[in-house]
Design an enzyme around this catalytic site. Structure first.
Site, PDB file in Angstrom:
ATOM      1  N   CYS A 118      12.882 -11.910   0.539  1.00  0.00           N
ATOM      2  CA  CYS A 118      13.835 -12.988   0.280  1.00  0.00           C
ATOM      3  C   CYS A 118      13.279 -13.973  -0.754  1.00  0.00           C
ATOM      4  CB  CYS A 118      14.121 -13.749   1.556  1.00  0.00           C
ATOM      5  SG  CYS A 118      14.732 -12.715   2.876  1.00  0.00           S
ATOM      6  N   ARG A 139      11.555  -9.633  -6.663  1.00  0.00           N
ATOM      7  CA  ARG A 139      10.978  -9.586  -5.321  1.00  0.00           C
ATOM      8  C   ARG A 139      11.652  -8.536  -4.444  1.00  0.00           C
ATOM      9  NH1 ARG A 139       8.426 -14.641  -3.903  1.00  0.00           N
ATOM     10  NH2 ARG A 139       9.062 -14.437  -1.752  1.00  0.00           N
ATOM     11  N   TRP A 183      16.459  -9.992   1.654  1.00  0.00           N
ATOM     12  CA  TRP A 183      15.970  -8.638   1.936  1.00  0.00           C
ATOM     13  C   TRP A 183      16.075  -8.471   3.439  1.00  0.00           C
ATOM     14  CZ3 TRP A 183      11.370  -6.551   4.228  1.00  0.00           C
ATOM     15  CH2 TRP A 183      11.135  -5.198   3.923  1.00  0.00           C
ATOM     16  N   ASN A 207      13.366 -17.602   4.317  1.00  0.00           N
ATOM     17  CA  ASN A 207      12.562 -16.419   4.031  1.00  0.00           C
ATOM     18  C   ASN A 207      11.555 -16.302   5.166  1.00  0.00           C
ATOM     19  OD1 ASN A 207      10.787 -14.527   3.045  1.00  0.00           O
ATOM     20  ND2 ASN A 207      10.025 -15.779   1.356  1.00  0.00           N
ATOM     21  N   GLY A 208      11.437 -15.125   5.788  1.00  0.00           N
ATOM     22  CA  GLY A 208      10.498 -14.960   6.900  1.00  0.00           C
ATOM     23  C   GLY A 208      11.223 -14.506   8.151  1.00  0.00           C
ATOM     24  N   GLU A 262      -2.768   6.723  -4.719  1.00  0.00           N
ATOM     25  CA  GLU A 262      -1.995   5.795  -5.547  1.00  0.00           C
ATOM     26  C   GLU A 262      -0.979   6.543  -6.408  1.00  0.00           C
ATOM     27  OE1 GLU A 262      -1.458   2.794  -5.405  1.00  0.00           O
ATOM     28  OE2 GLU A 262      -0.652   2.226  -7.348  1.00  0.00           O
ATOM     29  N   LYS A 300       3.017   5.833  -6.192  1.00  0.00           N
ATOM     30  CA  LYS A 300       3.849   5.467  -7.342  1.00  0.00           C
ATOM     31  C   LYS A 300       5.049   6.396  -7.437  1.00  0.00           C
ATOM     32  CE  LYS A 300       2.916   2.234  -8.057  1.00  0.00           C
ATOM     33  NZ  LYS A 300       1.807   1.526  -7.469  1.00  0.00           N
ATOM     34  N   GLU A 307       7.581   5.650  -4.639  1.00  0.00           N
ATOM     35  CA  GLU A 307       8.251   4.356  -4.782  1.00  0.00           C
ATOM     36  C   GLU A 307       9.332   4.386  -5.839  1.00  0.00           C
ATOM     37  OE1 GLU A 307       4.661   1.882  -5.590  1.00  0.00           O
ATOM     38  OE2 GLU A 307       5.547   0.559  -4.101  1.00  0.00           O
ATOM     39  N   HIS A 350      -7.275  22.497   6.441  1.00  0.00           N
ATOM     40  CA  HIS A 350      -7.214  22.199   7.874  1.00  0.00           C
ATOM     41  C   HIS A 350      -5.778  22.039   8.364  1.00  0.00           C
ATOM     42  CE1 HIS A 350     -11.542  21.934   8.193  1.00  0.00           C
ATOM     43  NE2 HIS A 350     -11.545  21.210   7.083  1.00  0.00           N
TER      44      HIS A 350
HETATM   45  O1  M6R Z   1       0.953  -8.418  -2.958  1.00  0.00           O
HETATM   46  P1  M6R Z   1       0.149  -7.354  -2.276  1.00  0.00           P
HETATM   47  O2  M6R Z   1      -0.847  -6.700  -3.152  1.00  0.00           O
HETATM   48  O3  M6R Z   1      -0.501  -7.864  -1.019  1.00  0.00           O
HETATM   49  O4  M6R Z   1       1.187  -6.250  -1.841  1.00  0.00           O
HETATM   50  C1  M6R Z   1       0.775  -5.143  -1.109  1.00  0.00           C
HETATM   51  C2  M6R Z   1       1.806  -4.043  -1.138  1.00  0.00           C
HETATM   52  O5  M6R Z   1       3.010  -4.479  -0.592  1.00  0.00           O
HETATM   53  C3  M6R Z   1       2.039  -3.526  -2.553  1.00  0.00           C
HETATM   54  O6  M6R Z   1       0.863  -3.055  -3.131  1.00  0.00           O
HETATM   55  C4  M6R Z   1       3.072  -2.394  -2.541  1.00  0.00           C
HETATM   56  O7  M6R Z   1       2.524  -1.250  -1.965  1.00  0.00           O
HETATM   57  C5  M6R Z   1       3.570  -2.127  -3.962  1.00  0.00           C
HETATM   58  N1  M6R Z   1       4.949  -1.781  -3.923  1.00  0.00           N
HETATM   59  C6  M6R Z   1       2.806  -1.070  -4.640  1.00  0.00           C
HETATM   60  O8  M6R Z   1       3.369  -0.608  -5.813  1.00  0.00           O
END
Ligand code: M6R
Length: 610
Positions: free
Chosen positions: A2, A27, A73, A99-100, A483, A487, A490, A506
């Site tokens: 949010c 965000r 969100w 927000n929260g 990673e 990526k 995501e 395994h």
């Molecule tokens: O702001 P932060 O680094 O604490 O955020 C952590 C994760 O939410 C953030 O790395 C998330 O995995 C991203 N979408 C990665 O691309």
């Protein structure tokens, strides 16, 4: 996650709110809304979906100079118009954005009188009704907010307006980010600096349980108990240009290209001539750091992957045992901590609630661990909790998927590993100097990797229609595989699983069949020959191999169907180079699939709920 923006000033507020909400889009959100303060009531519009949906229905907005806006969100209640913020009370004169999560909202709602009618499934709406009751008892909006928040459990940043108090926004925070801003004639609040940067560069970072009263040209900050507080003023020296796309098709591509600079800036002037590490803030003494006998690294998502790289580096260079935890699990598993434990919190935003709470847990009076935070946002909540802070100087990262901050985190963590090695005497000074020189050369090596952009993209486009990918790595290549898979998931919504290469046999190898795509991180290092054996095992079962291999490594190239060439560097620094190939590989697949790489579905840039 949010986003909140609010403005009280002399000018029409609607365009200011809409611009602020646009700046908060990165965000991540699934609905948006605004509330404008008019003479006798609050005018409100909300829409599920993108901001454009809201913009399309505000033509008939009344002229108003004070208002609040929100991008939501969804947590409690789906992304619908009735759940979108702002929420109003029964009279329609109070509007609240939040927000929260208000954890005790059901108990609070149960305590409301029967006259209250709730119209949403959210935890937030209860606040509007609580404020309504306080106002009915004769309180001002500020007193009402203070009284209500004293009863709230959970994390929040809120902003509220009351039709009966023109030109006033009352906002507060606990656990969720909130800043205030000011010009000669207006007062502003927002969850993030870009939202108000078009209006002012004078910002005030609020602490937990502080309440700010924002009026045209003035701010008043108090505690929940109503005691006056002088907030810390900060001048923002980066501008909106820095948060724009700078000629690239999207923020992600721009930020990938900013990686050499992000790493160079993070390393700049960090090592003092006497070998000490220059931290941005520290209350830790060298003796305290020398006494450290165990390190825990905590982070989420991409930051967690940077933490994994740190485990290899700190254990190897500084010979200290390192545990690495997904931050959301850390405080629930009774880790053994004491004042000789160093906990390193890694976070781009410095606001992820899971990491924040892990850091707080580490520092709590029971555990008394030393806390060092590596984050990209100056004065973030985590930075303010820490005993020591190392800022990654990557500049604002707008794309939800992290790229440049990841590389900057790796650079910062490598520096930390070398500093600990120097303090503990586990490396000779000459060895450290040589390693620092190699580290300083990293931006150039990353540039060389970026020069292969077309090859990475072309490779990615070959696999647009593939549904399942496996990413394999060994040693420090494993975090790279994790990673790379993250990526791809995501931004392209492909399924991607990452495993250490030796683990496939395994169990997961059962899933390999002709045509399965295996992306293998196979750059030269201690386990290179073992990785080649693992590639063979995949090939023998018909997998198509995409190998991240060092430039000119014909032996590895011969085992692969497609090669993503990367320049070589020190093995323990190689994740910062190898991952670039996988970022662009994922980017190409996502673009070819028509995905919105900057704002992937269901994701938020900063996750401030547990
Ligand atoms: O702001 P932060 O680094 O604490 O955020 C952590 C994760 O939410 C953030 O790395 C998330 O995995 C991203 N979408 C990665 O691309």
């Amino acid at each position: 996650m949010c986003g909140i923006v609010g403005c009280a000033g002399p000018e029409p507020v609607l365009p200011i709110l809409l611009e602020g909400l646009t700046r908060l889009e990165y965000r991540g959100y699934d609905s948006a809304g605004i509330a404008l303060q008019t003479g006798s009531a609050v005018w409100r519009r909300r829409r599920p979906g993108k901001l454009a949906e809201l913009v399309a229905v505000v033509d008939d907005a009344p002229e108003a100079t004070t208002g609040i806006g929100h991008t939501r969100w969804a947590t409690h209640g789906g992304p619908s118009e009735s759940n979108a913020h702002p929420h109003t009370d029964c009279t329609g004169r109070v509007a609240v954005v939040h927000n929260g999560i208000i954890e005790n909202y059901l108990a609070l709602a149960a305590g409301l009188g029967p006259s209250h009618e709730r119209t949403s499934q959210t935890d937030t709406e209860v606040l509007a009704h609580l404020v309504e009751d306080e106002l009915a008892g004769g309180s001002s909006l500020a007193d009402a907010v203070r009284a209500c928040l004293a009863r709230v459990e959970g994390s929040f940043a809120i902003a509220a307006v009351n039709a009966g108090e023109p030109g006033l926004i009352v906002a507060a925070r606990r656990g969720s980010p909130l800043i205030a801003g000011r010009t000669e004639t207006s007062g502003l609040v927002a969850s993030d600096i870009p939202a108000i940067l078009g209006q002012t560069r004078e910002v005030y970072v609020l602490d937990d349980d502080q309440v700010v009263e924002v009026r045209p040209g003035s701010l008043r900050v108090t505690t929940l108990a109503g005691e006056e507080v002088t907030p810390v003023r900060r001048r923002v020296d980066w501008d909106l240009e820095a948060a724009e796309k700078g000629g690239y098709e999207d923020f992600m591509l721009k930020e990938i290209h900013e990686q050499p600079q992000a790493v160079a800036e993070t390393l700049r002037e960090r090592l003092l001539p006497d070998g000490r590490l220059h931290l941005d803030a520290t209350t830790l003494t060298e003796d305290q750091l020398r006494a450290v006998d165990k390190v825990f690294v905590v982070g989420c998502g991409t930051s967690y992957h940077a933490g994994l790289v740190a485990k290899y580096a700190i254990e190897h260079f500084a010979r200290l045992p390192v545990e690495i935890d997904v931050a959301s699990e850390f405080r629930y598993r009774d880790p053994v901590l004491d004042p000789n434990t160093l906990v390193v919190g890694v976070s781009q935003s410095g606001e992820s609630l899971d990491t924040m709470e892990a850091c707080r847990f580490a520092k709590s009076p029971t555990n008394k661990a030393r806390l060092l935070v590596i984050c990209n946002v100056v004065d973030s909540s985590m930075a303010r909790e820490a005993d020591a802070v190392l800022y990654t100087r990557a500049g604002p990262e707008v794309c939800v998927a992290s790229t440049k901050t990841h590389l900057a985190q790796i650079a910062g963590l490598e520096l930390l590993a070398l500093y600990l090695a120097q303090l503990r005497g586990t490396l000779y000074p000459l060895e450290i100097h040589a390693l620092v020189d190699t580290l300083r050369g990293l931006p150039t090596v990353i540039e060389r990797a970026l020069a292969h952009e077309d090859e990475y993209m072309e490779a990615g486009r070959r696999f647009v229609d593939v549904r399942d990918f496996f990413f394999l790595g060994r040693g420090v290549g494993f975090p790279v595989a994790l990673e790379g898979a993250l990526k791809l998931k995501e931004i392209s919504y492909a399924r991607a699983e990452a495993y250490p290469g030796g683990e496939m046999k395994h169990g997961p190898i059962a899933l390999i069949e002709p045509g399965t795509v295996v992306v293998a991180v196979a750059t030269r290092g201690r386990l290179h020959s073992k990785m080649l054996s693992n590639i063979q095992e995949m090939r023998a079962r018909g997998a198509t191999i995409v190998a991240v291999a060092n430039e000119g490594d014909d032996e590895t190239a011969a085992q692969a169907d497609v090669v993503l060439p990367v320049p070589a560097t020190h093995e323990l620094f190689s994740p910062a180079v190898d991952v670039v190939a996988l970022q662009l590989f994922a980017y190409a697949i996502a673009k070819a699939r028509g995905c919105d790489v900057d704002q992937p579905r269901n994701l938020a840039k900063t996750v401030t709920v547990e």
